[in-house]
Every structure is written in structure tokens, then in C-alpha cells.
Motif scaffolding. Structure first.
Motif, PDB file in Angstrom:
ATOM      1  N   LEU A 574      14.224  -8.440 -28.316  1.00 49.00           N
ATOM      2  CA  LEU A 574      12.352  -8.290 -28.980  1.00 49.00           C
ATOM      3  C   LEU A 574      11.699  -9.710 -29.061  1.00 49.00           C
ATOM      4  CD1 LEU A 574      11.246  -6.596 -31.559  1.00 49.00           C
ATOM      5  CD2 LEU A 574      12.807  -7.888 -33.136  1.00 49.00           C
ATOM      6  N   LEU A 575      12.070 -10.546 -29.470  1.00 47.53           N
ATOM      7  CA  LEU A 575      11.685 -11.943 -28.980  1.00 47.53           C
ATOM      8  C   LEU A 575      10.591 -12.395 -27.610  1.00 47.53           C
ATOM      9  CD1 LEU A 575      13.487 -15.142 -30.375  1.00 47.53           C
ATOM     10  CD2 LEU A 575      10.987 -14.458 -30.606  1.00 47.53           C
ATOM     11  N   LEU A 576      11.852 -11.647 -26.929  1.00 42.41           N
ATOM     12  CA  LEU A 576      11.028 -11.529 -25.173  1.00 42.41           C
ATOM     13  C   LEU A 576       9.763 -10.088 -25.275  1.00 42.41           C
ATOM     14  CD1 LEU A 576      11.845 -13.108 -22.196  1.00 42.41           C
ATOM     15  CD2 LEU A 576      12.984 -11.243 -21.811  1.00 42.41           C
ATOM     16  N   ILE A 577       9.755  -9.586 -26.045  1.00 42.72           N
ATOM     17  CA  ILE A 577       8.582  -8.413 -25.523  1.00 42.72           C
ATOM     18  C   ILE A 577       7.595  -9.510 -26.416  1.00 42.72           C
ATOM     19  CG2 ILE A 577       8.002  -6.518 -26.843  1.00 42.72           C
ATOM     20  CD1 ILE A 577      10.879  -4.636 -25.657  1.00 42.72           C
ATOM     21  N   GLY A 578       8.124  -9.979 -27.952  1.00 46.83           N
ATOM     22  CA  GLY A 578       6.953 -10.605 -28.793  1.00 46.83           C
ATOM     23  C   GLY A 578       5.774 -11.422 -27.802  1.00 46.83           C
ATOM     24  N   LEU A 579       6.733 -12.584 -27.443  1.00 45.95           N
ATOM     25  CA  LEU A 579       6.316 -13.405 -26.383  1.00 45.95           C
ATOM     26  C   LEU A 579       5.590 -13.082 -25.074  1.00 45.95           C
ATOM     27  CD1 LEU A 579       6.074 -16.560 -25.400  1.00 45.95           C
ATOM     28  CD2 LEU A 579       8.253 -16.408 -24.185  1.00 45.95           C
ATOM     29  N   THR A 580       5.753 -12.286 -24.498  1.00 47.38           N
ATOM     30  CA  THR A 580       4.863 -11.366 -23.121  1.00 47.38           C
ATOM     31  C   THR A 580       3.824 -10.867 -24.057  1.00 47.38           C
ATOM     32  OG1 THR A 580       6.985 -11.035 -22.665  1.00 47.38           O
ATOM     33  CG2 THR A 580       4.883  -9.809 -21.596  1.00 47.38           C
ATOM     34  N   LEU A 581       4.001 -10.407 -24.776  1.00 51.93           N
ATOM     35  CA  LEU A 581       2.165  -9.822 -26.018  1.00 51.93           C
ATOM     36  C   LEU A 581       1.440 -10.529 -26.239  1.00 51.93           C
ATOM     37  CD1 LEU A 581       4.412  -6.363 -27.359  1.00 51.93           C
ATOM     38  CD2 LEU A 581       2.081  -6.539 -26.212  1.00 51.93           C
ATOM     39  N   GLU A 582       2.441 -11.701 -27.035  1.00 52.68           N
ATOM     40  CA  GLU A 582       1.294 -12.256 -27.918  1.00 52.68           C
ATOM     41  C   GLU A 582       0.592 -12.801 -26.717  1.00 52.68           C
ATOM     42  OE1 GLU A 582       0.041 -11.756 -30.480  1.00 52.68           O
ATOM     43  OE2 GLU A 582       2.014 -11.013 -31.893  1.00 52.68           O
ATOM     44  N   GLU A 583       1.806 -13.604 -25.896  1.00 49.95           N
ATOM     45  CA  GLU A 583       0.884 -15.127 -24.710  1.00 49.95           C
ATOM     46  C   GLU A 583      -0.318 -14.973 -24.512  1.00 49.95           C
ATOM     47  OE1 GLU A 583       3.364 -17.591 -20.781  1.00 49.95           O
ATOM     48  OE2 GLU A 583       2.619 -15.708 -20.575  1.00 49.95           O
ATOM     49  N   ILE A 589      -1.166 -16.350 -36.009  1.00 46.90           N
ATOM     50  CA  ILE A 589       0.221 -15.960 -36.085  1.00 46.90           C
ATOM     51  C   ILE A 589       0.756 -15.930 -34.363  1.00 46.90           C
ATOM     52  CG2 ILE A 589       1.233 -13.807 -36.843  1.00 46.90           C
ATOM     53  CD1 ILE A 589       0.084 -15.531 -39.403  1.00 46.90           C
ATOM     54  N   ALA A 590       0.346 -14.855 -33.478  1.00 47.74           N
ATOM     55  CA  ALA A 590       0.453 -15.188 -32.656  1.00 47.74           C
ATOM     56  C   ALA A 590       0.651 -16.650 -31.227  1.00 47.74           C
ATOM     57  CB  ALA A 590      -0.970 -14.371 -31.492  1.00 47.74           C
ATOM     58  N   LYS A 591       0.091 -17.091 -31.523  1.00 47.91           N
ATOM     59  CA  LYS A 591       0.577 -18.335 -31.889  1.00 47.91           C
ATOM     60  C   LYS A 591       1.747 -19.169 -31.978  1.00 47.91           C
ATOM     61  CE  LYS A 591      -3.498 -20.319 -30.488  1.00 47.91           C
ATOM     62  NZ  LYS A 591      -4.782 -21.495 -30.431  1.00 47.91           N
ATOM     63  N   THR A 592       2.183 -19.043 -33.504  1.00 48.24           N
ATOM     64  CA  THR A 592       3.189 -19.117 -33.683  1.00 48.24           C
ATOM     65  C   THR A 592       4.596 -18.027 -33.003  1.00 48.24           C
ATOM     66  OG1 THR A 592       2.106 -19.367 -35.746  1.00 48.24           O
ATOM     67  CG2 THR A 592       4.378 -18.915 -36.161  1.00 48.24           C
ATOM     68  N   ILE A 593       4.224 -17.244 -33.508  1.00 48.86           N
ATOM     69  CA  ILE A 593       5.657 -16.351 -32.546  1.00 48.86           C
ATOM     70  C   ILE A 593       6.067 -16.840 -30.838  1.00 48.86           C
ATOM     71  CG2 ILE A 593       6.061 -14.231 -31.722  1.00 48.86           C
ATOM     72  CD1 ILE A 593       4.588 -12.985 -33.890  1.00 48.86           C
ATOM     73  N   VAL A 594       4.493 -17.223 -30.068  1.00 45.55           N
ATOM     74  CA  VAL A 594       5.251 -17.502 -28.821  1.00 45.55           C
ATOM     75  C   VAL A 594       5.907 -19.162 -28.709  1.00 45.55           C
ATOM     76  CG1 VAL A 594       3.202 -18.529 -26.700  1.00 45.55           C
ATOM     77  CG2 VAL A 594       2.670 -16.190 -28.077  1.00 45.55           C
ATOM     78  N   ALA A 595       4.887 -19.628 -29.742  1.00 45.53           N
ATOM     79  CA  ALA A 595       5.570 -21.134 -29.669  1.00 45.53           C
ATOM     80  C   ALA A 595       7.406 -21.153 -30.225  1.00 45.53           C
ATOM     81  CB  ALA A 595       4.773 -22.092 -30.797  1.00 45.53           C
ATOM     82  N   TYR A 596       7.216 -20.404 -31.041  1.00 50.34           N
ATOM     83  CA  TYR A 596       9.405 -20.184 -31.693  1.00 50.34           C
ATOM     84  C   TYR A 596      10.157 -19.535 -30.222  1.00 50.34           C
ATOM     85  CZ  TYR A 596      13.006 -18.369 -33.775  1.00 50.34           C
ATOM     86  OH  TYR A 596      14.747 -17.623 -34.386  1.00 50.34           O
ATOM     87  N   ALA A 597       9.822 -18.289 -29.489  1.00 53.33           N
ATOM     88  CA  ALA A 597      10.164 -17.408 -28.437  1.00 53.33           C
ATOM     89  C   ALA A 597       9.880 -18.660 -27.587  1.00 53.33           C
ATOM     90  CB  ALA A 597       9.319 -16.629 -27.610  1.00 53.33           C
ATOM     91  N   LYS A 598       9.139 -19.686 -27.603  1.00 56.41           N
ATOM     92  CA  LYS A 598       9.397 -20.496 -26.208  1.00 56.41           C
ATOM     93  C   LYS A 598      10.937 -21.952 -26.415  1.00 56.41           C
ATOM     94  CE  LYS A 598       4.984 -19.749 -22.852  1.00 56.41           C
ATOM     95  NZ  LYS A 598       3.985 -20.560 -22.923  1.00 56.41           N
ATOM     96  N   GLU A 599      10.517 -22.680 -27.784  1.00 58.11           N
ATOM     97  CA  GLU A 599      11.321 -23.260 -28.382  1.00 58.11           C
ATOM     98  C   GLU A 599      13.035 -22.768 -28.103  1.00 58.11           C
ATOM     99  OE1 GLU A 599      12.302 -24.861 -32.529  1.00 58.11           O
ATOM    100  OE2 GLU A 599      10.010 -25.358 -31.925  1.00 58.11           O
ATOM    101  N   LYS A 600      13.039 -21.219 -27.996  1.00 56.42           N
ATOM    102  CA  LYS A 600      14.594 -20.585 -27.837  1.00 56.42           C
ATOM    103  C   LYS A 600      14.425 -20.634 -26.420  1.00 56.42           C
ATOM    104  CE  LYS A 600      15.552 -20.201 -32.068  1.00 56.42           C
ATOM    105  NZ  LYS A 600      16.801 -21.043 -32.959  1.00 56.42           N
ATOM    106  N   GLY A 601      13.423 -21.541 -25.463  1.00 53.34           N
ATOM    107  CA  GLY A 601      14.467 -20.772 -24.122  1.00 53.34           C
ATOM    108  C   GLY A 601      13.916 -19.766 -22.979  1.00 53.34           C
ATOM    109  N   PHE A 602      11.900 -18.732 -23.876  1.00 52.07           N
ATOM    110  CA  PHE A 602      12.597 -17.977 -23.413  1.00 52.07           C
ATOM    111  C   PHE A 602      10.903 -18.167 -22.493  1.00 52.07           C
ATOM    112  CE2 PHE A 602      14.815 -16.587 -26.991  1.00 52.07           C
ATOM    113  CZ  PHE A 602      15.481 -15.452 -26.447  1.00 52.07           C
ATOM    114  N   GLN A 603      10.884 -16.694 -21.544  1.00 51.40           N
ATOM    115  CA  GLN A 603       9.855 -16.878 -21.110  1.00 51.40           C
ATOM    116  C   GLN A 603       9.440 -15.718 -20.622  1.00 51.40           C
ATOM    117  OE1 GLN A 603      11.145 -18.380 -17.403  1.00 51.40           O
ATOM    118  NE2 GLN A 603      10.439 -20.846 -17.268  1.00 51.40           N
TER     119      GLN A 603
END
Length: 854
Positions: A574-583, A589-603
Motif C-alpha cells: 500500500l505504501l509503495l503504491i502510495g509513494l508512486t502515485l504521490e511522488e 499531504i502527498a509530500k507527507t506520504i512520500v517523505a514517510y515512505a522514503k524514510e521507511k526505505g521504499f523506492q
């Protein structure tokens, strides 16, 4: 609805309304519609955009001001087509909020005989004046000030110098110096400020001559230099030595009268004491009379000479000795308040280590330019504002913000002059010249604040100016009329008249307010709070209701991912798809989700055909399938089966969270909730505000009712207004005022400017490094948190209480002295003691404000 973007500095009745129904932009932006607040006696706020009220009007200026009276034509630049036959001066004008203001200024100045021409350009806020040669230009500034505006010369006259003056112990001293120089042929303009001990002179003669003239009046003047480091002022041992010497003479003469020393010897000792201690006040009295001033030197000198004439040599000697001692003690006490600013000046080092290639060169901060690289060693104070380009450290910012805990700094962060580098070595690129640093601006603003008269002080000064001559005439009448009509001996009534003359000195009364205000403003500055004048200090002490903007004030202002609820896939997916969509989205709000996902190590995955759906969300194609991220409305329009998603979204929204749904055209895959969190200090600060007497704490927010209710409960505020646009916040403040509350508004000084300006007191947060916040608000909390707000309210209330104590004490002492004069109970020395003693007590009482702590 009417707003205003500048603050009236008085509470006088004003009602110049020429701009109704014109929405106001934020102060500090480049395009501002400027309307001025006025406040009538009932507390209702009206709006003015003419700015030519009779009251003193503070201003909040912008770079590009548009008319709020509907005038949109751009005025031409100031023409140079009039022939200058005299001196030409250009000024910057603050407080103009429509073109009619410019016309008012022009008409006012053209009425002066000395002014040949006056041109005001409203768009550029510039005034150009052609005046007669050698005409006193202070008349121009005085006239514009009377019209309700503020002017500053764009190019400072080189003949204007600032002096430190020692020896002033009340406002009448400053008035005497001003009156003396107003009659001096080489002096064009003079302003003396008792509270700060400064004198600004525009003069053509030498500095030595000015210093000599001041010494004639009994004071010591020193020209200020560019060296900001205050010089330690040596104790005036000579002055106290003279007081000790005359005290010994007085004691020998008094004791001798009981052990058989001839009366003539005692009289000679008393006469010597009068001459030694009285020479300085007598000299000052001479120049005061010449300048048509009736200050305490005149009153005391007349009393001492009169006592000698009627044969009361002991009384005369006691008068001048007590007066000299009291003056010295007052000077020493008042210096404690002035130290609050000098200590600020001492915070920033006068030299810095500058990198020149591979070497380090020590330079004066005055010689350092923007872009130079300076090196700060561990434990050193930072000499200039700048940006870290090398190194990491913790910085103690208490001198600027009042924060007790050091702040971690790394490459790219800003550091401020006067703060302390706790640990690591730093290389800093200078971003501001020494005169533009944050600490320099703080010093400038505090000095300006201390020089302004609060309403109470202005009233007391006016009262004293009437009281002194009336009592002086009454004293003369007491000396002349009773014996003239046979109601006693001349000597008896002369003695009573002289005692009454001493009582005419209102020293303690006129000191009662300014010393308290200077002490309070100095204390606040030391704790990271800028109070921009006695008016605002008094207003803060009367506040009962405080309204807070929510975002960035009560909350962090930086949303964080708080809930991840997968439905048909794993949380990581879910986080990976959210990161891809919001990047590629710029939404917060989109920037918040992207920052959170990248902090978790997702690309992010490879996506295609990104598309923003206005007001609803985003879409993109990932691995050949279209995915969506957005709000409930988006998925309802896509006819995606929602199942229990509706209930889940409603539940999260009631908790004050913003929900992002992620899915395809056929299924909802999960939801991610984002929330703005309460600042850690918020609840404690609000509880402390209630403890210091704030009855109502109000939250203003653009969030929905559910979110507002949740945040309000969490923050412990007593009332909230939800779903507000920026202009609605102004209406909320006005509503509180109509309910009878005196309202302070707390915001960031930029987005909340209309509401800050409409309130009775505007308080901006995060002033450190934010010029707009420092310029727009009445009070500035330099740190970006609320912990200093309760201290500010507490300090203001304490200051109001001490001012009232001082005024009542001074009046009661005078009243008792008056009552004691006529039965003959008030001796001359007791009259002097009541005056100087009361003044010292009043000063010491005010000094308690320097020690008020959180």
C-alpha cells in the motif's frame, strides 16, 4: 467587512473610515491593501485607510501598497521638475494607506513657511521636501507625525549624532537639555530620551562643544561610536567623594552646635557644604531657567538659597546634600534598567575569524561582507548571522529566542549572531551585515520601544507639566500674601513656601511609569520576547482572551502519517503504491506520504501517465493498470464499491485526520491517514495562560468541525471557530471584541496578518530570522513556540501593577507633604527626603521587573 494592516498605538477615539468592504491581504506581502485600525471608547473596532488621524499611528509597511479606497491609478514617480533653491531632503513615509494620505501630507507641509515644495509619491512611499536653507528640518518630521504618519530620512544627515548622557534621573532633566539646545544657533534638531539615556542631535559645531554644553547643564555626554561593545562605565567616585565630604561638614556643624562650637563656625561649615554640593544643581538651574524650564534643579536651588537668606543655613545645607545623595542613588538605580540593552549589545562579538584561502584572519565584524566564510570554534559566540556550510553542533539560542535547550544545527541551517556554539567547529557563510543581524534588529526595536511613551506615561507627563508651575506659583503666594495681610512673620511663611517649593518637584511621579516600562521591555527582550512599546505592554496586561491560529501555532504545522489501513494488500504494498502515485504531486499531504515512505526505505515503482484530478486526487498507470489516490468523492464518482470504507473514513475524520484512499477502478486497496500533531508545549502553555489570568483561550482554524473539535479537546482550549477562510478569522476576532473581550491574536505574522491587525494585540511567533513577523506584530515571540507567552502576560500584568503602585505611592507622599506644610510639620530637609526618597523607592520597585522569571 473591513480589515486593517497597521496598528494604532493609542486607544483614542478615532473614526476616519474611508474604506469599507475592501478585503485586506496579508501584511508583509508585496501586494497589500492597507487599512488602519482605530478603536473607539466602547471597544468597537472601525477601519480607516486615510491614516491622518490625530492619534499616533503605528505603521506596518509593505513594498507595494495598493489603495484600499478604490484608487487604482499608479501615480508618477516623484518629479524633479521643481527648482531647488534650498536644502533638499528625501524621506520614507510609513502609514499611508491610500492616495488621499499623500495629499494630506503635501497640504500640511506646504502650509509651513520654511517649505518651498513638498511632493509625496504614494506608490513608492517617498516624500521629497525642498526647504529654505538652514531651516530646522525637524519641523517637517513633527508636522508629518502630527498628521498621523512616521517619516525617516532615506539618507541620514551626517550631522546627526547620538550621544549617551549620564546623570539624568527623571524626564524633566531630558526636557531641560532639549530646551537648552533648541535655543542653540548650531543645533538644528534635538531629541533626548530619559529612559534610554540617549540624545540625538543634528548640529554643525564640534562634538567637544556639544559635550561642553551638556556639562554646563550638569550632565556628562559621550558620543556613540560604531563599536557596539558597551564600555564599562566607571563608578563616579568623585561624585560620592564630594557627597561624603559635604556630609562630614554638615555633621560637624550640627554636632558642634551641641558641644559649644560658635554658631558662626557652624554657619561657615554649612555655607561651604551648600557651595560644594549646590554648585552643580545651581549651574544646571541657571541654564534651565534660560531655556524656560522649571525642573528640579531650579526648585532645589531656590529652596537652598532661600533657606540661607532667611538664616536657615542648616536646612539649606541639608537640602542640597540630600538632593545630591538622592540624585546619585537615582542615577545608579536607573543605570540598572539601561544595562538590559547594553547587555544585549555585548552578546555579539566585535571580531570574527574569517577564512582567507588556507589561512584564518581575525577581522572586525564591521569589515566582513556577505558571502565571507567565518569559522566559529566550540564555546565561542557566533559573531554574525549566516548559513552553516561545514560542521555540526548544538547552539544555545537563548540570547535570541529565550529557549533553554540548545538546538541541533547542521549544514544548511541558519545561525544567529550572539548565540553560543556549544560543541563542534563550524564554517558559516555570512548572510547579513552586522547592522542587519537579528540581534541588531532586536536591539533597535527594543530601543525604539523604550523611547515610546505609553498612554499612562503621556498622561503623567502632561499632569506634571501642569502641576509643577501651579505649585510653584502657590509657593510664591504662600511666601508673599499671608505676611502681607498680617497673618504671621515673613520668615515663617517664607520657610513654608520654600518647603512647598520642594514639594512641587514631581520627580517620583514622572519616573513611576518609564522606569517600569523600560525594565519590563528589557526583561522580555532577554527572554526572547519583543514588546514593541509601552502601549502594547499595557494592552497585554489587560488582555483576558487570546485567540490562536491552529496550524503552525497550536500544532506543528507539519502533517505526519498517523494511520495506515491496508484492505486488500499488505501495508508495504500500500505504501509503495502510495509513494508512486504521490511522488510527482506538490500537495502537502502527498509530500507527507512520500517523505514517510522514503524514510521507511521504499523506492517508487515506474509509473506512467501521471494526472492530477483537481480537488479530488491523482492517478497514474503502474504495470499497465490505472491506480488512484484521493478523497472519498473521487472513488464515489468512479463507482468503486466502498463497502465499509465510508465508516472508516468518517471515523478517522472525527479524529481530526485527513484521509487518502488508494485503489483502482474496481477496488479500494486501503487508506492512509495524515494528521497535524499538537506541539508538545501547547497544553502546558495554555494551562499556564489560564493560571496567569487568561479567561478564554480560542482556536481559529480552517479545518472541519470534527477535526477542530478533536484538536480543541486535545489542546485544552475553551472555544473554537472552525471552517474559517483567512478573512473569516478577522470576523471571528471582531465577534469576540463585540462580546466585550479585549482580544490578543497569536499567529505566524504572515498568513494571519489581517486577524493580527484587527485584534487589540497582535502576537507573532517565530520572529528569529523572520523580518515580516518582527515588523508586523505588536509583540514577537522569537522562538517558534508558545512557552514564553505566559511569561509575557505575567510580566505585563506585573508591570501594570507596579506602575499603579508607583503612581499611588508618589501621589500619597506628595499629599502627605502638602498637609504637613501648613501646620509647620514639614521641614525643608524632610521635604527633600520625601521627594528623593520617594523617587528612589519608585525606581527600586520598578527594578523588580528585571527579576521576574518564568
Amino acid at each position: 467587512m473591513t480589515d486593517k494592516c497597521c496598528s494604532s498605538e493609542t486607544n483614542r477615539l478615532q473614526d476616519n473610515t474611508c474604506c469599507s468592504n475592501q478585503p485586506s491581504q496579508a501584511v508583509g506581502t508585496n501586494d497589500t491593501e492597507n487599512c488602519c485600525k482605530t478603536q473607539d471608547l466602547s471597544g468597537d473596532v472601525t477601519s480607516s485607510c486615510c491614516g491622518n488621524d490625530k492619534g499616533d499611528t503605528g505603521s506596518r509597511t509593505t513594498n507595494n501598497t495598493s489603495s484600499c479606497c478604490g484608487v487604482s491609478k499608479a501615480e508618477p514617480e516623484i518629479e524633479n521638475d521643481f527648482s531647488p533653491t534650498g536644502q533638499e531632503v528625501e524621506y520614507r513615509v510609513e502609514g499611508m494607506d491610500c492616495p488621499s494620505c499623500a495629499l494630506t501630507i503635501e497640504k500640511g507641509l506646504r502650509s509651513l513657511d520654511m517649505v518651498q515644495e513638498a511632493k509625496v509619491n504614494y506608490n513608492t512611499a517617498k516624500l521629497k521636501v525642498i526647504a529654505n536653507e538652514k531651516a530646522p528640518l525637524n519641523e517637517v518630521e513633527n508636522t508629518v507625525n502630527k498628521l498621523g504618519f512616521k517619516v525617516d530620512p532615506i539618507i541620514q544627515n551626517k550631522n546627526v549624532r547620538t550621544y549617551d548622557v549620564e546623570g539624568m534621573d527623571c524626564g524633566s532633566c531630558a526636557q531641560s537639555i532639549e530646551n537648552h539646545f533648541k535655543n542653540h544657533p548650531s543645533v538644528k534638531d534635538v531629541n533626548v530620551h530619559f529612559s534610554t539615556g540617549k540624545m540625538k542631535l543634528e548640529h554643525d559645531n564640534s562634538v567637544d562643544e556639544i559635550v561642553s554644553e551638556v556639562s554646563k547643564l550638569g550632565y556628562k555626554a559621550t558620543l556613540q561610536t560604531n563599536n557596539r561593545k558597551s564600555q564599562a562605565k566607571p563608578k563616579n567616585k568623585k561624585e560620592f567623594g564630594m557627597i561624603t565630604f559635604t556630609g562630614i561638614l554638615l555633621a560637624i556643624g550640627f554636632i558642634g552646635s551641641f558641644i559649644g562650637i560658635p554658631a558662626s563656625i557652624s554657619t561657615i561649615l554649612y555655607a561651604i557644604a551648600i557651595v560644594v554640593s549646590g554648585a552643580k544643581p545651581a549651574k544646571s538651574a541657571y541654564y534651565a531657567i534660560k531655556s524656560r524650564s522649571l525642573d528640579m534643579n531650579v526648585l532645589m536651588s531656590v529652596a537652598a538659597i532661600g533657606a540661607a537668606i532667611i538664616g536657615e543655613w542648616f536646612e539649606g545645607a541639608t537640602v542640597v546634600w540630600l538632593f545630591a545623595l538622592g540624585t546619585a542613588l537615582q542615577n545608579r538605580s536607573i543605570e540598572q534598567t539601561r544595562k538590559s540593552i547594553r547587555n544585549l549589545m555585548d552578546l555579539a562579538p566585535s571580531k570574527a575569524w574569517v577564512r582567507a584561502g588556507a589561512e584564518l584572519v581575525e577581522k572586525s565584524v564591521d569589515d566582513i561582507s556577505i558571502g565571507n566564510i567565518i569559522v566559529i570554534k566550540p564555546g565561542d559566540r557566533i559573531p554574525l548571522d549566516g548559513e552553516i556550510i561545514e560542521g555540526e553542533t548544538s547552539v544555545n539560542q537563548a540570547p535570541i529566542t529565550g529557549e533553554s535547550i540548545p538546538v541541533d544545527k547542521m549544514i544548511g541551517d541558519t545561525v544567529y549572531a550572539g548565540t553560543i556554539n556549544e560543541s563542534g567547529s563550524l564554517e558559516v557563510r555570512v548572510t547579513k551585515l552586522v547592522e542587519d543581524t537579528t540581534i541588531s534588529k532586536i536591539i533597535h526595536l527594543v530601543e525604539e520601544a523604550q523611547e515610546q511613551k505609553a498612554p499612562t506615561q503621556a498622561f503623567i507627563d502632561k499632569f506634571a507639566s501642569i502641576y509643577t508651575p501651579i505649585v510653584f506659583l502657590l509657593a510664591l503666594a504662600v511666601i508673599v500674601f499671608p505676611p502681607l495681610f498680617g497673618f504671621g512673620e515673613w520668615g515663617e511663611w517664607a520657610y513654608k513656601g520654600l518647603a512647598l517649593l520642594v514639594v512641587a518637584c514631581p520627580c517620583a511621579l514622572v519616573i513611576s511609569t518609564p522606569v517600569a516600562i523600560v525594565s519590563a521591555i528589557g526583561n522580555a527582550a532577554k527572554n526572547g520576547v519583543l514588546i514593541k512599546g509601552g502601549t502594547f505592554l499595557e494592552t497585554a496586561g489587560a488582555i483576558k482572551t487570546i485567540a490562536f491560529d491552529k496550524t503552525g501555532t497550536l500544532t506543528e504545522g507539519k502533517p505526519k502519517v498517523s494511520t495506515i489501513q491496508p484492505l486488500t494488500i499488505s501495508e508495504d504494498e500500500l505504501l509503495l503504491i502510495g509513494l508512486t502515485l504521490e511522488e510527482y504531486s506538490t500537495h502537502p499531504i502527498a509530500k507527507t506520504i512520500v517523505a514517510y515512505a522514503k524514510e521507511k526505505g521504499f523506492q517508487a515503482r515506474r509509473g506512467e501517465l501521471y494526472k492530477s484530478i483537481a480537488g479530488k486526487g491523482v492517478q497514474a498507470t503502474i504495470d499497465g493498470e490505472i491506480y488512484f489516490a484521493g478523497n472519498l468523492k473521487l472513488f464515489e464518482e468512479l463507482n468503486v464499491p466502498l463497502g465499509g470504507v465510508n465508516d472508516k473514513v468518517s471515523e478517522l475524520q472525527l479524529e481530526g485526520k485527513t484521509v487518502v484512499i488508494i485503489g483502482t477502478q474496481t477496488v479500494v486497496m486501503g487508506v492512509i491517514a495524515v494528521a497535524d500533531t499538537i506541539r508538545p508545549i501547547t497544553v502546558k502553555a495554555i494551562n499556564n495562560l489560564q493560571q496567569v489570568g487568561i479567561n478564554q483561550v480560542v482556536m481559529l482554524t480552517g479545518d472541519n468541525e470534527g477535526t477542530a473539535k478533536m484538536i480543541a479537546k486535545e489542546a485544552s482550549v475553551s472555544r473554537y471557530f472552525a471552517e474559517l477562510l483567512p478573512e473569516d478569522k478577522v470576523e471571528a476576532v471582531k465577534q469576540l471584541q463585540k462580546e466585550g473581550h479585549k482580544v490578543a491574536m497569536v499567529g505566524d505574522g504572515i498568513n494571519d496578518a489581517p486577524a493580527l491587525a484587527t485584534s487589540d494585540l497582535g502576537i507573532a511567533m517565530g520572529g528569529a530570522g523572520t523580518d515580516t513577523a518582527m515588523e508586523t506584530a505588536d509583540i514577537v515571540l522569537m522562538a517558534d513556540n508558545l512557552e514564553k507567552l505566559p511569561h509575557t502576560i505575567k510580566l505585563s500584568r506585573k508591570a501594570l501593577a507596579i506602575i499603579k503602585q508607583n503612581i499611588w505611592f508618589s501621589l500619597i507622599v506628595k499629599l502627605i507633604a502638602f498637609v504637613f506644610v501648613f501646620p509647620g510639620w514639614l521641614t525643608l530637609w524632610l521635604a527633600v527626603l520625601s521627594d528623593t526618597g520617594a523617587a528612589i523607592i519608585v525606581i527600586l520597585n520598578a527594578l523588580r521587573l528585571l527579576r521576574v522569571k518564568d
